[in-house]
Design an enzyme around this catalytic site. Structure first.
Site, PDB file in Angstrom:
ATOM      1  N   LYS A 106       0.862  -1.183   0.000  1.00  0.00           N
ATOM      2  CA  LYS A 106       0.000   0.000   0.000  1.00  0.00           C
ATOM      3  C   LYS A 106       0.892   1.225   0.000  1.00  0.00           C
ATOM      4  O   LYS A 106       2.057   1.143   0.430  1.00  0.00           O
ATOM      5  CB  LYS A 106      -0.881   0.019   1.256  1.00  0.00           C
ATOM      6  CG  LYS A 106      -2.152   0.825   1.084  1.00  0.00           C
ATOM      7  CD  LYS A 106      -3.175   0.021   0.322  1.00  0.00           C
ATOM      8  CE  LYS A 106      -4.527   0.664   0.324  1.00  0.00           C
ATOM      9  NZ  LYS A 106      -5.531  -0.321  -0.085  1.00  0.00           N
TER      10      LYS A 106
HETATM   11  P1  NAD Z   1     -12.938   7.423  -2.373  1.00  0.00           P
HETATM   12  O1  NAD Z   1     -11.923   8.475  -2.173  1.00  0.00           O
HETATM   13  O2  NAD Z   1     -13.491   7.235  -3.739  1.00  0.00           O
HETATM   14  O3  NAD Z   1     -14.157   7.661  -1.371  1.00  0.00           O
HETATM   15  C1  NAD Z   1     -13.969   7.828  -0.003  1.00  0.00           C
HETATM   16  C2  NAD Z   1     -15.281   8.301   0.610  1.00  0.00           C
HETATM   17  O4  NAD Z   1     -15.175   8.313   2.026  1.00  0.00           O
HETATM   18  C3  NAD Z   1     -15.650   9.724   0.193  1.00  0.00           C
HETATM   19  O5  NAD Z   1     -17.039   9.785  -0.010  1.00  0.00           O
HETATM   20  C4  NAD Z   1     -15.261  10.554   1.418  1.00  0.00           C
HETATM   21  O6  NAD Z   1     -15.967  11.767   1.542  1.00  0.00           O
HETATM   22  C5  NAD Z   1     -15.622   9.575   2.515  1.00  0.00           C
HETATM   23  N1  NAD Z   1     -14.966   9.864   3.787  1.00  0.00           N
HETATM   24  C6  NAD Z   1     -13.677  10.169   4.019  1.00  0.00           C
HETATM   25  N2  NAD Z   1     -13.472  10.373   5.324  1.00  0.00           N
HETATM   26  C7  NAD Z   1     -14.663  10.193   5.934  1.00  0.00           C
HETATM   27  C8  NAD Z   1     -15.098  10.252   7.271  1.00  0.00           C
HETATM   28  N3  NAD Z   1     -14.250  10.560   8.262  1.00  0.00           N
HETATM   29  N4  NAD Z   1     -16.409   9.994   7.539  1.00  0.00           N
HETATM   30  C9  NAD Z   1     -17.266   9.700   6.551  1.00  0.00           C
HETATM   31  N5  NAD Z   1     -16.904   9.626   5.258  1.00  0.00           N
HETATM   32  C10 NAD Z   1     -15.627   9.863   4.968  1.00  0.00           C
HETATM   33  O7  NAD Z   1     -12.277   6.067  -1.847  1.00  0.00           O
HETATM   34  P2  NAD Z   1     -12.686   4.571  -2.205  1.00  0.00           P
HETATM   35  O8  NAD Z   1     -11.766   4.092  -3.264  1.00  0.00           O
HETATM   36  O9  NAD Z   1     -14.160   4.470  -2.388  1.00  0.00           O
HETATM   37  O10 NAD Z   1     -12.244   3.803  -0.867  1.00  0.00           O
HETATM   38  C11 NAD Z   1     -13.123   3.688   0.251  1.00  0.00           C
HETATM   39  C12 NAD Z   1     -12.671   2.556   1.129  1.00  0.00           C
HETATM   40  O11 NAD Z   1     -12.674   1.334   0.391  1.00  0.00           O
HETATM   41  C13 NAD Z   1     -11.247   2.673   1.683  1.00  0.00           C
HETATM   42  O12 NAD Z   1     -11.193   2.036   2.947  1.00  0.00           O
HETATM   43  C14 NAD Z   1     -10.432   1.874   0.700  1.00  0.00           C
HETATM   44  O13 NAD Z   1      -9.188   1.439   1.228  1.00  0.00           O
HETATM   45  C15 NAD Z   1     -11.381   0.724   0.454  1.00  0.00           C
HETATM   46  N6  NAD Z   1     -11.148  -0.026  -0.769  1.00  0.00           N
HETATM   47  C16 NAD Z   1     -11.108   0.596  -1.960  1.00  0.00           C
HETATM   48  C17 NAD Z   1     -10.916  -0.162  -3.109  1.00  0.00           C
HETATM   49  C18 NAD Z   1     -10.937   0.462  -4.489  1.00  0.00           C
HETATM   50  O14 NAD Z   1     -10.942  -0.281  -5.451  1.00  0.00           O
HETATM   51  N7  NAD Z   1     -11.018   1.784  -4.635  1.00  0.00           N
HETATM   52  C19 NAD Z   1     -10.728  -1.548  -3.018  1.00  0.00           C
HETATM   53  C20 NAD Z   1     -10.795  -2.162  -1.768  1.00  0.00           C
HETATM   54  C21 NAD Z   1     -11.010  -1.385  -0.648  1.00  0.00           C
END
Ligand code: NAD
Length: 442
Positions: A130
């Site tokens: 990561k």
């Molecule tokens: P993203 O940046 O597209 O979205 C993140 C969201 O979380 C946004 O809506 C943001 O406003 C919100 N957020 C941030 N801090 C917050 C808080 N304190 N309280 C409430 N909302 C909050 O990111 P993403 O890619 O959707 O990733 C989200 C989660 O999923 C992360 O934990 C990431 O590690 C995990 N994840 C992502 C992927 C991927 O393919 N993108 C794969 C596996 C896991």
């Protein structure tokens, strides 16, 4: 979606309101400590070989870079970036890049470690890594973000590579950022190597070598496992209610895909606040609102964070950051199922409370594996110069993630443990077997 967060800075449109992840009681457990405790608990129960345990308890490489970038106003800012490579016994290091103001080494270590477990649960030939940059992307213009991305890639240099360590999008990064990353990496290679290095990042735009279905893949995987769980527990998804924390890539895709199955989104929260509407929020219209305005605020009546967590519904999908369901907040939830779309949303105190209260958990290292599974498909397509249609990607994703679901369910039943521990046992047992076959050099 992440796209709007990065490319249309929400700060210019909506003033971000910090969302608390702590209630009045207790402090969240530091996230690397969460991973250590989860690991130790499973390793103790399964009596993991002590030598293998020592290897898996530590990361392999931890790269910290500081790099200068010229801002639009002509001044230089210096940024800190990280890449932690936890383990590569199963294949090249693999994991996302996160842009976040509070990103620090321990958090990256935790996220890298979870990636090793996740690829082992899903049985894909990747290790865990990561990385990211400690930055609030909302404070920077599109061209500044581009230069920061390119300079970060340059600073990482040969620490990444298509057969060595393969980044992907994560919080506040997206396909556009992967395209800049790819272009910079290829520009640093000799001309004759460039065409064979497209698989150095995944989650690219379709036109730049991305895969059909990668953008929605994590949410799609979450929905496949929720569907299976619902069938097994007599929950009719066409009548079910759910709420989502985080309305970026993963949260908004999960919400839209669940809505297509007839389920009703009753509340949502992101960095701009929380909203609720018991008779249903239109998940598609909400995604469009976020795309235009950079956050969910203003789409429906606002609620405070505690009321949001206490929303009466069948399913809660945390899809934002770590440490949201803790000793201080887990008692607020009134759902049947927590589907962990985010990495590490539940700490061990929160976990214990949910178990005591009979709330089921689909653990992150199973539930959100769809992203890395389709990243693997993208990597394969690039290596073979192939293009798979969406139907093929979705079919293969469904098969892989539901096979992993069955594996975790079997382990949890056989060992009479909760699903998170079962998932850890699947991952650690597989890694242990591989180490025992290969031995340790010299
Ligand atoms: P993203 O940046 O597209 O979205 C993140 C969201 O979380 C946004 O809506 C943001 O406003 C919100 N957020 C941030 N801090 C917050 C808080 N304190 N309280 C409430 N909302 C909050 O990111 P993403 O890619 O959707 O990733 C989200 C989660 O999923 C992360 O934990 C990431 O590690 C995990 N994840 C992502 C992927 C991927 O393919 N993108 C794969 C596996 C896991």
């Amino acid at each position: 979606m992440a796209e709007s967060l990065v490319l249309t800075p929400p700060a210019t449109l909506l003033k971000a309101v910090p969302v608390r992840n702590r209630g009045a009681r207790g402090r969240p457990i530091p996230v690397y400590e969460v991973v250590r405790r989860q690991f130790s608990q499973a390793a103790d129960l399964m009596e993991l070989d002590p030598d293998i345990r020592r290897i898996l308890a530590t990361t392999t490489n931890e790269i910290v870079v500081h790099f200068p970038v010229r801002m639009d106003n002509g001044q230089i800012e210096v940024f800190t970036g990280y890449r932690v490579q936890h383990n590569d016994v199963l294949g090249p290091f693999k994991g996302g890049l996160r842009f976040h103001p509070q990103l620090e080494l321990d958090e990256v270590r935790a996220l890298a470690t979870w990636m090793t477990w996740k690829t082992a649960v899903a049985r894909i030939p990747f290790g865990g890594a990561k990385g990211g940059v400690q930055i609030d992307p909302a404070r920077y213009s599109r061209s500044e973000i581009e230069r920061i991305t390119r300079r970060f890639c340059f600073a990482l240099g040969d620490n990444i590579g298509p057969e060595y360590d393969i980044p992907a999008p994560d919080v506040n990064t997206n396909a556009q950022i992967m395209a800049w990353f790819l272009d910079t990496y290829l520009s640093m290679r000799p001309a004759h190597e460039r065409q064979s290095a497209m698989h150095v990042v995944t989650g690219k735009p379709l036109e730049s070598g991305g895969s059909a279905g990668r953008e929605k893949a994590t949410g799609q995987g979450v929905v496949f496992v929720i569907q299976r769980w619902a069938e097994e527990h007599g929950l009719d998804l066409s009548k079910a209610t759910f709420f989502v924390q985080g309305y970026g890539n993963v949260g908004s895709w999960t919400a839209r895909l669940l809505q297509r199955l007839g389920a009703r989104l009753v509340a949502a929260e992101d960095v701009t606040g929380a909203i609720a509407k018991p008779d249903g929020l239109d998940a598609e219209a909400l995604a469009e609102h976020v795309r235009r305005l950079g956050g969910i605020r203003g789409f429906a009546p606002a609620v405070d964070h505690e009321s949001f967590l206490a929303t009466p519904a069948d399913i809660f999908v945390p899809a934002a950051l770590e440490n949201q369901i803790t000793g201080a907040t887990a008692d607020l939830l009134t759902v049947k199922l927590v589907a962990e779309a985010a990495n590490g949303p539940t700490d061990p105190d929160g976990d214990a409370i949910l178990r005591r209260r009979g709330i089921a958990i689909l653990p992150d290292i199973l539930c959100n594996a769809g992203g890395v599974i389709v990243s693997y498909f993208e990597w394969l397509q690039n290596k073979r110069s192939e293009y798979w249609e969406l139907e093929e990607v979705d079919r293969k994703l469904r098969c892989k993630i539901l096979t992993a679901y069955d594996r975790v369910q079997d382990a949890a039943r056989q060992r009479d443990v909760d699903w998170r521990t079962g998932a850890y046992m699947v991952a650690l047992g597989y890694l242990e077997a591989v180490y025992k076959e290969r031995g340790i050099f010299p």
